[in-house]
Motif scaffolding. Structure first.
Motif, PDB file in Angstrom:
ATOM      1  N   GLY A  83       0.815  -1.209   0.000  1.00 37.29           N
ATOM      2  CA  GLY A  83       0.000   0.000   0.000  1.00 37.29           C
ATOM      3  C   GLY A  83       0.847   1.257   0.000  1.00 37.29           C
ATOM      4  N   ARG A  84       1.977   1.199   0.707  1.00 35.54           N
ATOM      5  CA  ARG A  84       2.904   2.331   0.724  1.00 35.54           C
ATOM      6  C   ARG A  84       3.433   2.603  -0.687  1.00 35.54           C
ATOM      7  NH1 ARG A  84       5.660   6.986   1.990  1.00 35.54           N
ATOM      8  NH2 ARG A  84       7.881   6.692   2.260  1.00 35.54           N
ATOM      9  N   ALA A  85       3.820   1.555  -1.400  1.00 34.39           N
ATOM     10  CA  ALA A  85       4.335   1.723  -2.755  1.00 34.39           C
ATOM     11  C   ALA A  85       3.267   2.309  -3.683  1.00 34.39           C
ATOM     12  CB  ALA A  85       4.828   0.382  -3.293  1.00 34.39           C
ATOM     13  N   ARG A  86       2.044   1.831  -3.562  1.00 36.02           N
ATOM     14  CA  ARG A  86       0.961   2.355  -4.404  1.00 36.02           C
ATOM     15  C   ARG A  86       0.637   3.803  -4.053  1.00 36.02           C
ATOM     16  NH1 ARG A  86      -2.941  -3.072  -4.212  1.00 36.02           N
ATOM     17  NH2 ARG A  86      -1.582  -4.358  -5.541  1.00 36.02           N
ATOM     18  N   PHE A  87       0.622   4.097  -2.757  1.00 35.70           N
ATOM     19  CA  PHE A  87       0.356   5.471  -2.335  1.00 35.70           C
ATOM     20  C   PHE A  87       1.443   6.406  -2.846  1.00 35.70           C
ATOM     21  CE2 PHE A  87       1.026   8.887   0.796  1.00 35.70           C
ATOM     22  CZ  PHE A  87      -0.187   9.546   0.670  1.00 35.70           C
ATOM     23  N   ASN A  88       2.710   5.954  -2.814  1.00 39.69           N
ATOM     24  CA  ASN A  88       3.804   6.778  -3.322  1.00 39.69           C
ATOM     25  C   ASN A  88       3.589   7.152  -4.784  1.00 39.69           C
ATOM     26  OD1 ASN A  88       5.145   6.808  -0.908  1.00 39.69           O
ATOM     27  ND2 ASN A  88       6.742   5.357  -1.515  1.00 39.69           N
ATOM     28  N   LYS A  89       3.107   6.188  -5.568  1.00 41.33           N
ATOM     29  CA  LYS A  89       2.858   6.453  -6.981  1.00 41.33           C
ATOM     30  C   LYS A  89       1.726   7.471  -7.147  1.00 41.33           C
ATOM     31  CE  LYS A  89       4.433   1.886  -8.472  1.00 41.33           C
ATOM     32  NZ  LYS A  89       4.043   0.573  -9.062  1.00 41.33           N
ATOM     33  N   ALA A  90       0.674   7.317  -6.357  1.00 42.22           N
ATOM     34  CA  ALA A  90      -0.436   8.268  -6.438  1.00 42.22           C
ATOM     35  C   ALA A  90       0.014   9.659  -6.009  1.00 42.22           C
ATOM     36  CB  ALA A  90      -1.598   7.781  -5.570  1.00 42.22           C
ATOM     37  N   LEU A  91       0.799   9.727  -4.944  1.00 41.10           N
ATOM     38  CA  LEU A  91       1.256  11.017  -4.437  1.00 41.10           C
ATOM     39  C   LEU A  91       2.221  11.687  -5.412  1.00 41.10           C
ATOM     40  CD1 LEU A  91       1.084  12.958  -2.036  1.00 41.10           C
ATOM     41  CD2 LEU A  91       3.029  11.767  -1.022  1.00 41.10           C
ATOM     42  N   ALA A  92       3.085  10.893  -6.054  1.00 45.74           N
ATOM     43  CA  ALA A  92       4.051  11.454  -6.997  1.00 45.74           C
ATOM     44  C   ALA A  92       3.356  12.152  -8.169  1.00 45.74           C
ATOM     45  CB  ALA A  92       4.982  10.365  -7.514  1.00 45.74           C
ATOM     46  N   ALA A  93       2.175  11.669  -8.534  1.00 49.38           N
ATOM     47  CA  ALA A  93       1.437  12.253  -9.651  1.00 49.38           C
ATOM     48  C   ALA A  93       0.475  13.363  -9.216  1.00 49.38           C
ATOM     49  CB  ALA A  93       0.653  11.159 -10.379  1.00 49.38           C
ATOM     50  N   PHE A  94       0.404  13.618  -7.914  1.00 47.77           N
ATOM     51  CA  PHE A  94      -0.532  14.605  -7.376  1.00 47.77           C
ATOM     52  C   PHE A  94       0.098  15.990  -7.453  1.00 47.77           C
ATOM     53  CE2 PHE A  94      -2.583  16.495  -3.433  1.00 47.77           C
ATOM     54  CZ  PHE A  94      -3.805  16.714  -4.036  1.00 47.77           C
ATOM     55  N   GLU A  95      -0.567  16.931  -8.096  1.00 45.32           N
ATOM     56  CA  GLU A  95       0.041  18.235  -8.342  1.00 45.32           C
ATOM     57  C   GLU A  95       0.308  19.033  -7.067  1.00 45.32           C
ATOM     58  OE1 GLU A  95      -2.482  20.974 -10.469  1.00 45.32           O
ATOM     59  OE2 GLU A  95      -4.280  19.857  -9.876  1.00 45.32           O
ATOM     60  N   HIS A  96      -0.390  18.704  -5.986  1.00 44.30           N
ATOM     61  CA  HIS A  96      -0.193  19.439  -4.735  1.00 44.30           C
ATOM     62  C   HIS A  96       0.617  18.615  -3.724  1.00 44.30           C
ATOM     63  CE1 HIS A  96      -3.128  22.263  -6.295  1.00 44.30           C
ATOM     64  NE2 HIS A  96      -3.993  21.283  -6.435  1.00 44.30           N
ATOM     65  N   ARG A  97       1.419  17.681  -4.224  1.00 46.28           N
ATOM     66  CA  ARG A  97       2.131  16.760  -3.329  1.00 46.28           C
ATOM     67  C   ARG A  97       3.035  17.478  -2.333  1.00 46.28           C
ATOM     68  NH1 ARG A  97       3.772  16.322  -8.443  1.00 46.28           N
ATOM     69  NH2 ARG A  97       5.910  16.905  -9.024  1.00 46.28           N
ATOM     70  N   ASP A  98       3.571  18.639  -2.718  1.00 42.02           N
ATOM     71  CA  ASP A  98       4.473  19.347  -1.804  1.00 42.02           C
ATOM     72  C   ASP A  98       3.734  19.946  -0.614  1.00 42.02           C
ATOM     73  OD1 ASP A  98       6.622  18.745  -3.416  1.00 42.02           O
ATOM     74  OD2 ASP A  98       6.554  20.638  -4.519  1.00 42.02           O
ATOM     75  N   GLU A  99       2.411  19.962  -0.683  1.00 39.83           N
ATOM     76  CA  GLU A  99       1.616  20.503   0.415  1.00 39.83           C
ATOM     77  C   GLU A  99       0.903  19.402   1.208  1.00 39.83           C
ATOM     78  OE1 GLU A  99      -0.518  24.305  -0.564  1.00 39.83           O
ATOM     79  OE2 GLU A  99       0.143  23.788  -2.603  1.00 39.83           O
ATOM     80  N   VAL A 100       1.356  18.165   0.996  1.00 36.78           N
ATOM     81  CA  VAL A 100       0.788  17.021   1.708  1.00 36.78           C
ATOM     82  C   VAL A 100       1.781  16.551   2.778  1.00 36.78           C
ATOM     83  CG1 VAL A 100       0.051  14.613   1.518  1.00 36.78           C
ATOM     84  CG2 VAL A 100      -0.592  16.258  -0.256  1.00 36.78           C
ATOM     85  N   GLN A 101       1.289  16.428   3.991  1.00 38.14           N
ATOM     86  CA  GLN A 101       2.100  15.915   5.095  1.00 38.14           C
ATOM     87  C   GLN A 101       1.641  14.496   5.416  1.00 38.14           C
ATOM     88  OE1 GLN A 101       1.352  17.658   8.930  1.00 38.14           O
ATOM     89  NE2 GLN A 101       3.289  16.962   9.787  1.00 38.14           N
ATOM     90  N   VAL A 102       2.571  13.550   5.362  1.00 35.58           N
ATOM     91  CA  VAL A 102       2.256  12.155   5.653  1.00 35.58           C
ATOM     92  C   VAL A 102       2.742  11.813   7.052  1.00 35.58           C
ATOM     93  CG1 VAL A 102       2.629   9.749   4.980  1.00 35.58           C
ATOM     94  CG2 VAL A 102       2.419  11.521   3.217  1.00 35.58           C
ATOM     95  N   ARG A 103       1.869  11.212   7.838  1.00 37.66           N
ATOM     96  CA  ARG A 103       2.228  10.806   9.195  1.00 37.66           C
ATOM     97  C   ARG A 103       1.856   9.337   9.381  1.00 37.66           C
ATOM     98  NH1 ARG A 103       3.700  13.241  14.278  1.00 37.66           N
ATOM     99  NH2 ARG A 103       4.103  11.432  15.605  1.00 37.66           N
TER     100      ARG A 103
END
Length: 233
Positions: free
Chosen positions: A17-37
């Motif tokens: 799930g982490r690997a899949r989420f990374n792929k989704a986040l990498a393509a997300f235009e606002h990824r720099d404003e997302v904080q993962v905890r």
């Protein structure tokens, strides 16, 4: 926008799930404003701190009441799913063990700004290298490789620092009704259970962002308002 992920470092679907989420986040235009905890969740709170000599496949067969051959087939399926995401699983090397201390180290890592790196290092150590994730010395070595100070990690593990935070995460999981991991909570608005496809995770990110930062739509009719200095006095 904050994304909280409840998971365990010995959960194969959490790594996938982490690997899949990374792929989704990498393509997300606002990824720099997302904080993962990362939040703590123990799949097996009764797992031993010291090696107990129980083969992992036998443990799975006993836990689920299935033949050993079926447990082996389960591991093979999850290994193939991991490979599809670019992960190498060697479940024949995996050593069952308690993860409470690993979660404490992850809380320290969050405070030091390297939680993602430590989480990934723990995943690789357990699923690929066969590291004993319940061993404090192993945890200190792995955490140091990912950016933490080994001496501070050993100091944490010698006491009870972050134990309350781990238990608080687990209590929050119960309050949310989380019974399995990975479980993604987006901006405290949406919950996603399981290692979902990249497309679903990407869609959830977009929806959560739209509510986090709503776009104002002007109404067709405009009332009295000041603009371009028309109200200057």
């Amino acid at each position: 926008m904050q994304i909280e992920i409840w998971s365990d470092v010995v959960c194969p679907w959490c790594a996938i799930g982490r690997a899949r989420f990374n792929k989704a986040l990498a393509a997300f235009e606002h990824r720099d404003e997302v904080q993962v905890r990362w939040r703590s969740f123990e799949l097996d709170p009764q797992a031993p701190r010291e090696p107990d000599g129980v083969d992992l496949v036998d443990h799975l067969a006993t836990k689920y009441g299935i033949p050993r051959e079926q447990a082996l087939a389960m591991n093979q399926r999850v290994t193939e799913s991991a490979a599809a995401e670019g992960l190498e699983f060697r479940l024949d090397r995996a050593q069952r063990g308690a993860t409470f201390d690993a979660h404490r180290v992850l809380h320290l890592a969050a405070d030091r700004g390297v939680q993602d790196a430590v989480k990934d290092r723990f995943f690789r150590a357990y699923f690929t290298e066969g590291a004993r994730i319940s061993d404090p010395d192993v945890l200190a070595e792995l955490a140091a490789e990912a950016g933490l100070d080994a001496a501070e990690v050993r100091e944490v593990l010698a006491g009870d620092r972050y134990a309350a935070q781990v238990r608080a995460d687990q209590a929050q999981a119960r309050a949310y009704g989380i019974t399995g991991v990975p479980f993604f909570v987006l901006d405290r608005r949406y919950g996603i259970s399981g290692a979902q496809p990249v497309e679903l995770l990407a869609s959830a990110l977009q929806q959560a962002w739209a509510e986090h930062r709503p776009v104002l739509q002007p109404t067709p009719a405009a009332g009295d308002a000041c603009a371009d200095g028309s109200c200057a006095v």
